[in-house]
Scaffold this motif. Structure first.
Motif, PDB file in Angstrom:
ATOM      1  N   GLY A 126      24.334  18.987  32.051  1.00 53.12           N
ATOM      2  CA  GLY A 126      23.103  19.646  32.475  1.00 53.12           C
ATOM      3  C   GLY A 126      21.899  19.344  31.608  1.00 53.12           C
ATOM      4  O   GLY A 126      20.779  19.289  32.099  1.00 53.12           O
ATOM      5  N   ASP A 127      22.126  19.143  30.312  1.00 58.42           N
ATOM      6  CA  ASP A 127      21.047  18.811  29.391  1.00 58.42           C
ATOM      7  C   ASP A 127      21.668  18.211  28.135  1.00 58.42           C
ATOM      8  O   ASP A 127      22.887  18.260  27.961  1.00 58.42           O
ATOM      9  CB  ASP A 127      20.204  20.052  29.058  1.00 58.42           C
ATOM     10  CG  ASP A 127      21.015  21.159  28.416  1.00 58.42           C
ATOM     11  OD1 ASP A 127      21.582  20.943  27.323  1.00 58.42           O
ATOM     12  OD2 ASP A 127      21.096  22.255  29.015  1.00 58.42           O
ATOM     13  N   ALA A 192      22.996  14.490  31.860  1.00 59.97           N
ATOM     14  CA  ALA A 192      22.033  15.095  30.947  1.00 59.97           C
ATOM     15  C   ALA A 192      20.640  14.498  31.034  1.00 59.97           C
ATOM     16  O   ALA A 192      19.659  15.159  30.693  1.00 59.97           O
ATOM     17  CB  ALA A 192      22.539  14.977  29.503  1.00 59.97           C
ATOM     18  N   LEU A 193      20.528  13.251  31.485  1.00 55.17           N
ATOM     19  CA  LEU A 193      19.241  12.567  31.506  1.00 55.17           C
ATOM     20  C   LEU A 193      18.977  11.992  32.887  1.00 55.17           C
ATOM     21  O   LEU A 193      19.896  11.803  33.690  1.00 55.17           O
ATOM     22  CB  LEU A 193      19.215  11.434  30.469  1.00 55.17           C
ATOM     23  CG  LEU A 193      19.501  11.803  29.018  1.00 55.17           C
ATOM     24  CD1 LEU A 193      19.487  10.544  28.162  1.00 55.17           C
ATOM     25  CD2 LEU A 193      18.512  12.820  28.489  1.00 55.17           C
ATOM     26  N   ASP A 206      31.565  20.354  41.680  1.00 54.51           N
ATOM     27  CA  ASP A 206      31.452  21.276  40.545  1.00 54.51           C
ATOM     28  C   ASP A 206      30.007  21.526  40.120  1.00 54.51           C
ATOM     29  O   ASP A 206      29.754  22.113  39.072  1.00 54.51           O
ATOM     30  CB  ASP A 206      32.287  20.805  39.352  1.00 54.51           C
ATOM     31  CG  ASP A 206      32.041  19.358  38.974  1.00 54.51           C
ATOM     32  OD1 ASP A 206      31.149  18.734  39.558  1.00 54.51           O
ATOM     33  OD2 ASP A 206      32.758  18.860  38.083  1.00 54.51           O
ATOM     34  N   VAL A 207      29.048  21.079  40.948  1.00 52.46           N
ATOM     35  CA  VAL A 207      27.646  21.432  40.752  1.00 52.46           C
ATOM     36  C   VAL A 207      27.100  21.907  42.092  1.00 52.46           C
ATOM     37  O   VAL A 207      27.307  21.252  43.115  1.00 52.46           O
ATOM     38  CB  VAL A 207      26.811  20.228  40.270  1.00 52.46           C
ATOM     39  CG1 VAL A 207      25.352  20.625  40.130  1.00 52.46           C
ATOM     40  CG2 VAL A 207      27.347  19.697  38.955  1.00 52.46           C
ATOM     41  N   TRP A 218      23.909  24.222  37.047  1.00 51.16           N
ATOM     42  CA  TRP A 218      24.927  23.758  36.102  1.00 51.16           C
ATOM     43  C   TRP A 218      25.845  24.884  35.660  1.00 51.16           C
ATOM     44  O   TRP A 218      26.805  24.645  34.932  1.00 51.16           O
ATOM     45  CB  TRP A 218      24.256  23.106  34.899  1.00 51.16           C
ATOM     46  CG  TRP A 218      23.465  21.913  35.312  1.00 51.16           C
ATOM     47  CD1 TRP A 218      22.110  21.854  35.524  1.00 51.16           C
ATOM     48  CD2 TRP A 218      23.967  20.609  35.624  1.00 51.16           C
ATOM     49  NE1 TRP A 218      21.748  20.598  35.943  1.00 51.16           N
ATOM     50  CE2 TRP A 218      22.861  19.808  36.005  1.00 51.16           C
ATOM     51  CE3 TRP A 218      25.246  20.042  35.600  1.00 51.16           C
ATOM     52  CZ2 TRP A 218      22.995  18.479  36.368  1.00 51.16           C
ATOM     53  CZ3 TRP A 218      25.379  18.708  35.961  1.00 51.16           C
ATOM     54  CH2 TRP A 218      24.271  17.947  36.337  1.00 51.16           C
ATOM     55  N   CYS A 219      25.582  26.106  36.071  1.00 46.95           N
ATOM     56  CA  CYS A 219      26.458  27.243  35.774  1.00 46.95           C
ATOM     57  C   CYS A 219      27.340  27.600  36.970  1.00 46.95           C
ATOM     58  O   CYS A 219      27.988  28.648  36.980  1.00 46.95           O
ATOM     59  CB  CYS A 219      25.631  28.458  35.352  1.00 46.95           C
ATOM     60  SG  CYS A 219      24.677  28.196  33.837  1.00 46.95           S
ATOM     61  N   PHE A 220      27.351  26.746  37.974  1.00 51.18           N
ATOM     62  CA  PHE A 220      28.151  26.962  39.176  1.00 51.18           C
ATOM     63  C   PHE A 220      29.635  27.051  38.827  1.00 51.18           C
ATOM     64  O   PHE A 220      30.119  26.337  37.959  1.00 51.18           O
ATOM     65  CB  PHE A 220      27.897  25.803  40.144  1.00 51.18           C
ATOM     66  CG  PHE A 220      28.656  25.874  41.431  1.00 51.18           C
ATOM     67  CD1 PHE A 220      28.377  26.867  42.353  1.00 51.18           C
ATOM     68  CD2 PHE A 220      29.637  24.943  41.724  1.00 51.18           C
ATOM     69  CE1 PHE A 220      29.062  26.921  43.557  1.00 51.18           C
ATOM     70  CE2 PHE A 220      30.320  24.984  42.920  1.00 51.18           C
ATOM     71  CZ  PHE A 220      30.036  25.980  43.838  1.00 51.18           C
TER      72      PHE A 220
END
Length: 254
Positions: A126-127, A192-193, A206-207, A218-220
Protein backbone atom coordinates in the motif's frame (compact mmCIF):
# COMPACT_ATOMS: atom_id res chain seq x y z
CA UNK A 1 33.15 -13.22 -12.18
CA UNK A 2 30.48 -11.30 -14.08
CA UNK A 3 26.77 -10.97 -13.31
CA UNK A 4 23.92 -10.76 -15.82
CA UNK A 5 20.65 -9.32 -14.52
CA UNK A 6 17.58 -10.36 -16.52
CA UNK A 7 14.14 -8.76 -16.46
CA UNK A 8 10.94 -8.83 -18.54
CA UNK A 9 8.99 -5.56 -18.63
CA UNK A 10 5.63 -4.31 -19.87
CA UNK A 11 4.59 -0.68 -19.31
CA UNK A 12 6.91 0.02 -16.38
CA UNK A 13 7.68 3.70 -16.81
CA UNK A 14 7.68 4.31 -13.04
CA UNK A 15 10.09 1.52 -12.19
CA UNK A 16 12.43 1.22 -15.16
CA UNK A 17 14.66 4.27 -14.41
CA UNK A 18 14.88 3.30 -10.73
CA UNK A 19 15.63 -0.32 -11.57
CA UNK A 20 18.35 0.46 -14.09
CA UNK A 21 20.04 3.02 -11.85
CA UNK A 22 20.03 0.50 -9.00
CA UNK A 23 21.04 -2.63 -10.94
CA UNK A 24 23.79 -0.82 -12.86
CA UNK A 25 25.67 -0.42 -9.58
CA UNK A 26 26.46 -4.14 -9.44
CA UNK A 27 25.47 -5.78 -12.75
CA UNK A 28 27.88 -6.24 -15.65
CA UNK A 29 24.91 -6.32 -18.03
CA UNK A 30 21.18 -5.72 -17.71
CA UNK A 31 19.15 -7.74 -20.22
CA UNK A 32 15.58 -6.55 -20.79
CA UNK A 33 12.78 -8.18 -22.76
CA UNK A 34 10.02 -5.68 -23.48
CA UNK A 35 6.62 -7.24 -24.08
CA UNK A 36 5.08 -4.38 -26.05
CA UNK A 37 5.17 -1.30 -23.83
CA UNK A 38 3.24 1.79 -24.92
CA UNK A 39 3.78 4.10 -21.93
CA UNK A 40 7.29 5.42 -22.70
CA UNK A 41 9.16 2.48 -21.16
CA UNK A 42 11.02 1.65 -24.39
CA UNK A 43 12.05 5.25 -24.98
CA UNK A 44 13.34 5.49 -21.40
CA UNK A 45 15.37 2.29 -21.80
CA UNK A 46 16.86 3.55 -25.06
CA UNK A 47 17.82 6.81 -23.36
CA UNK A 48 19.51 4.95 -20.51
CA UNK A 49 21.36 2.67 -22.94
CA UNK A 50 23.60 5.65 -23.65
CA UNK A 51 24.91 5.44 -20.07
CA UNK A 52 24.54 1.84 -18.93
CA UNK A 53 25.28 -1.68 -20.19
CA UNK A 54 21.73 -2.55 -21.25
CA UNK A 55 20.71 -5.07 -23.90
CA UNK A 56 17.11 -4.58 -25.01
CA UNK A 57 15.05 -7.22 -26.81
CA UNK A 58 11.46 -7.05 -28.01
CA UNK A 59 9.54 -10.22 -27.15
CA UNK A 60 5.82 -9.58 -27.52
CA UNK A 61 3.86 -10.62 -24.42
CA UNK A 62 0.89 -12.70 -25.51
CA UNK A 63 -2.62 -12.69 -24.10
CA UNK A 64 -4.27 -10.94 -21.17
CA UNK A 65 -1.85 -9.96 -18.36
CA UNK A 66 -1.69 -12.21 -15.28
CA UNK A 67 -3.74 -15.01 -16.85
CA UNK A 68 -3.14 -18.40 -18.45
CA UNK A 69 -2.94 -16.54 -21.77
CA UNK A 70 0.49 -15.22 -20.88
CA UNK A 71 3.79 -16.72 -22.11
CA UNK A 72 5.92 -15.65 -19.15
CA UNK A 73 8.12 -18.77 -18.96
CA UNK A 74 8.97 -18.44 -22.68
CA UNK A 75 10.07 -14.84 -22.17
CA UNK A 76 12.09 -15.58 -19.04
CA UNK A 77 13.85 -18.57 -20.62
CA UNK A 78 14.68 -16.38 -23.62
CA UNK A 79 16.38 -13.98 -21.23
CA UNK A 80 18.38 -16.80 -19.63
CA UNK A 81 19.62 -17.79 -23.08
CA UNK A 82 20.88 -14.24 -23.73
CA UNK A 83 22.88 -13.95 -20.50
CA UNK A 84 26.65 -13.83 -20.96
CA UNK A 85 27.70 -13.59 -17.32
CA UNK A 86 29.15 -16.24 -15.04
CA UNK A 87 26.11 -15.73 -12.79
CA UNK A 88 22.49 -14.85 -13.59
CA UNK A 89 20.14 -12.82 -11.43
CA UNK A 90 16.39 -12.82 -12.12
CA UNK A 91 15.30 -9.58 -10.53
CA UNK A 92 11.88 -8.21 -11.45
CA UNK A 93 11.54 -4.56 -12.41
CA UNK A 94 9.68 -3.69 -9.19
CA UNK A 95 12.41 -5.25 -7.03
CA UNK A 96 15.49 -3.44 -5.73
CA UNK A 97 18.49 -4.87 -3.91
CA UNK A 98 19.65 -3.28 -0.69
CA UNK A 99 22.57 -0.91 -1.21
CA UNK A 100 24.90 -3.36 0.57
CA UNK A 101 24.58 -5.80 -2.32
CA UNK A 102 27.30 -4.21 -4.46
CA UNK A 103 29.70 -4.53 -1.54
CA UNK A 104 29.06 -8.19 -0.74
CA UNK A 105 28.50 -9.43 -4.31
CA UNK A 106 32.15 -10.30 -5.14
CA UNK A 107 32.33 -12.64 -2.16
CA UNK A 108 29.05 -14.34 -3.17
CA UNK A 109 30.15 -14.85 -6.77
CA UNK A 110 33.53 -16.28 -5.85
CA UNK A 111 32.29 -18.95 -3.48
CA UNK A 112 32.99 -22.41 -4.88
CA UNK A 113 30.58 -24.32 -2.63
CA UNK A 114 27.39 -22.48 -3.70
CA UNK A 115 25.62 -22.47 -7.09
CA UNK A 116 22.37 -20.74 -6.18
CA UNK A 117 21.40 -18.01 -3.69
CA UNK A 118 18.30 -16.99 -1.83
CA UNK A 119 17.64 -13.61 -0.22
CA UNK A 120 15.19 -12.16 2.33
CA UNK A 121 12.15 -10.77 0.48
CA UNK A 122 10.55 -7.61 1.87
CA UNK A 123 7.07 -6.89 0.49
CA UNK A 124 5.67 -3.38 0.82
CA UNK A 125 1.90 -3.13 1.01
CA UNK A 126 0.00 0.00 0.00
CA UNK A 127 2.87 2.40 0.68
CA UNK A 128 6.66 2.34 1.27
CA UNK A 129 6.25 2.34 5.05
CA UNK A 130 4.13 -0.78 5.51
CA UNK A 131 5.31 -4.39 5.10
CA UNK A 132 3.03 -7.33 4.44
CA UNK A 133 4.14 -10.43 6.31
CA UNK A 134 3.14 -14.09 6.45
CA UNK A 135 -0.08 -15.18 8.11
CA UNK A 136 -1.95 -18.51 8.29
CA UNK A 137 -3.21 -19.37 4.82
CA UNK A 138 -1.14 -16.55 3.31
CA UNK A 139 2.44 -17.83 3.51
CA UNK A 140 3.71 -16.40 0.20
CA UNK A 141 4.66 -13.06 1.75
CA UNK A 142 8.07 -12.05 3.10
CA UNK A 143 9.81 -15.40 2.77
CA UNK A 144 13.28 -15.89 1.36
CA UNK A 145 13.31 -15.96 -2.43
CA UNK A 146 15.69 -17.46 -4.98
CA UNK A 147 17.14 -14.73 -7.15
CA UNK A 148 20.67 -15.66 -8.37
CA UNK A 149 22.45 -18.74 -9.71
CA UNK A 150 25.65 -19.81 -11.41
CA UNK A 151 25.29 -20.04 -15.19
CA UNK A 152 25.64 -23.45 -16.83
CA UNK A 153 23.61 -25.30 -14.20
CA UNK A 154 20.70 -26.02 -16.55
CA UNK A 155 18.35 -23.86 -14.49
CA UNK A 156 15.24 -22.90 -16.45
CA UNK A 157 11.65 -21.82 -15.86
CA UNK A 158 8.94 -24.44 -15.88
CA UNK A 159 6.39 -24.21 -18.68
CA UNK A 160 3.98 -22.03 -16.73
CA UNK A 161 2.03 -19.02 -17.92
CA UNK A 162 2.56 -16.53 -15.10
CA UNK A 163 4.43 -16.49 -11.79
CA UNK A 164 6.45 -19.35 -13.25
CA UNK A 165 8.97 -21.15 -11.08
CA UNK A 166 12.54 -22.30 -11.55
CA UNK A 167 13.67 -25.89 -11.94
CA UNK A 168 17.04 -27.56 -12.47
CA UNK A 169 18.06 -29.67 -15.44
CA UNK A 170 15.90 -32.70 -16.26
CA UNK A 171 13.07 -31.34 -14.12
CA UNK A 172 14.98 -31.67 -10.83
CA UNK A 173 14.15 -29.40 -7.94
CA UNK A 174 16.40 -26.36 -7.60
CA UNK A 175 16.69 -27.38 -3.95
CA UNK A 176 19.00 -30.18 -5.14
CA UNK A 177 21.61 -27.57 -6.15
CA UNK A 178 24.19 -26.41 -3.56
CA UNK A 179 22.52 -23.37 -2.01
CA UNK A 180 23.56 -20.34 -0.03
CA UNK A 181 21.69 -17.56 1.71
CA UNK A 182 22.63 -13.90 1.73
CA UNK A 183 21.22 -11.55 4.36
CA UNK A 184 20.94 -8.71 1.81
CA UNK A 185 17.28 -7.79 1.34
CA UNK A 186 15.33 -7.79 -1.89
CA UNK A 187 12.71 -5.02 -1.63
CA UNK A 188 9.46 -5.51 -3.55
CA UNK A 189 7.75 -2.20 -4.39
CA UNK A 190 5.00 -3.45 -6.73
CA UNK A 191 2.20 -2.49 -4.31
CA UNK A 192 3.91 0.62 -2.92
CA UNK A 193 4.86 2.87 -5.84
CA UNK A 194 3.37 3.96 -9.14
CA UNK A 195 -0.03 2.54 -10.05
CA UNK A 196 0.27 -0.15 -7.31
CA UNK A 197 -2.54 -2.23 -8.81
CA UNK A 198 -2.10 -2.86 -12.52
CA UNK A 199 -4.67 -3.96 -15.07
CA UNK A 200 -6.03 -7.43 -14.19
CA UNK A 201 -3.51 -7.69 -11.35
CA UNK A 202 -5.82 -8.19 -8.34
CA UNK A 203 -5.61 -11.95 -8.86
CA UNK A 204 -6.33 -13.08 -5.33
CA UNK A 205 -8.97 -10.46 -4.59
CA UNK A 206 -7.04 -9.24 -1.56
CA UNK A 207 -7.47 -5.55 -2.39
CA UNK A 208 -10.86 -3.86 -2.63
CA UNK A 209 -10.47 -1.76 -5.77
CA UNK A 210 -14.12 -0.70 -5.97
CA UNK A 211 -14.05 2.03 -3.34
CA UNK A 212 -16.05 5.26 -3.37
CA UNK A 213 -12.82 7.26 -3.30
CA UNK A 214 -11.54 5.43 -6.35
CA UNK A 215 -8.41 4.26 -4.51
CA UNK A 216 -7.52 0.68 -3.47
CA UNK A 217 -8.48 -0.29 0.07
CA UNK A 218 -5.29 -1.77 1.53
CA UNK A 219 -7.05 -2.69 4.79
CA UNK A 220 -9.52 -4.95 2.97
CA UNK A 221 -10.11 -8.33 4.64
CA UNK A 222 -10.36 -11.13 2.06
CA UNK A 223 -12.25 -14.30 2.80
CA UNK A 224 -10.23 -17.24 4.10
CA UNK A 225 -7.13 -15.58 5.51
CA UNK A 226 -5.85 -12.49 7.27
CA UNK A 227 -3.59 -9.88 5.73
CA UNK A 228 -0.97 -9.07 8.35
CA UNK A 229 1.21 -5.98 8.12
CA UNK A 230 3.73 -4.12 10.23
CA UNK A 231 5.50 -0.76 9.96
CA UNK A 232 8.73 -0.64 7.99
CA UNK A 233 11.49 0.76 10.18
CA UNK A 234 14.47 0.20 7.90
CA UNK A 235 16.11 2.28 5.20
CA UNK A 236 15.16 2.13 1.55
CA UNK A 237 17.81 1.83 -1.19
CA UNK A 238 19.26 5.19 -2.20
CA UNK A 239 17.42 5.28 -5.54
CA UNK A 240 14.09 4.82 -3.76
CA UNK A 241 14.91 7.45 -1.14
CA UNK A 242 15.68 9.93 -3.90
CA UNK A 243 12.47 9.03 -5.73
CA UNK A 244 10.37 9.55 -2.60
CA UNK A 245 11.97 12.93 -1.97
CA UNK A 246 11.16 13.99 -5.54
CA UNK A 247 7.59 12.79 -5.18
CA UNK A 248 7.20 14.68 -1.92
CA UNK A 249 8.57 17.82 -3.55
CA UNK A 250 6.16 17.48 -6.46
CA UNK A 251 3.21 17.05 -4.12
CA UNK A 252 4.25 20.10 -2.08
CA UNK A 253 4.54 22.30 -5.13
CA UNK A 254 1.08 21.41 -6.44
Amino acid sequence: MKLSVIVPVLNEITFIPLYIESASRYADEIIIADGGSTDGTIEEIERLQQRYAIRLFHVQQSGLPYTEDWNESVVRNFLIDQAQGDWIMNLDVDEMMDDRFAEVLPELLNRQDVDIYQFPFVNFWGDPWTIRINSPGDERWSNDITRMWRAGQGIRYRDEKHHCTLEAAEGRSIWSIPRGRSDVNVYHYHYALGNKIKFNDNRRGDVNVQTSAGQPDWCFKPEGYDIVTKPYEGQHPEVIRSYLIRQEGSATSE
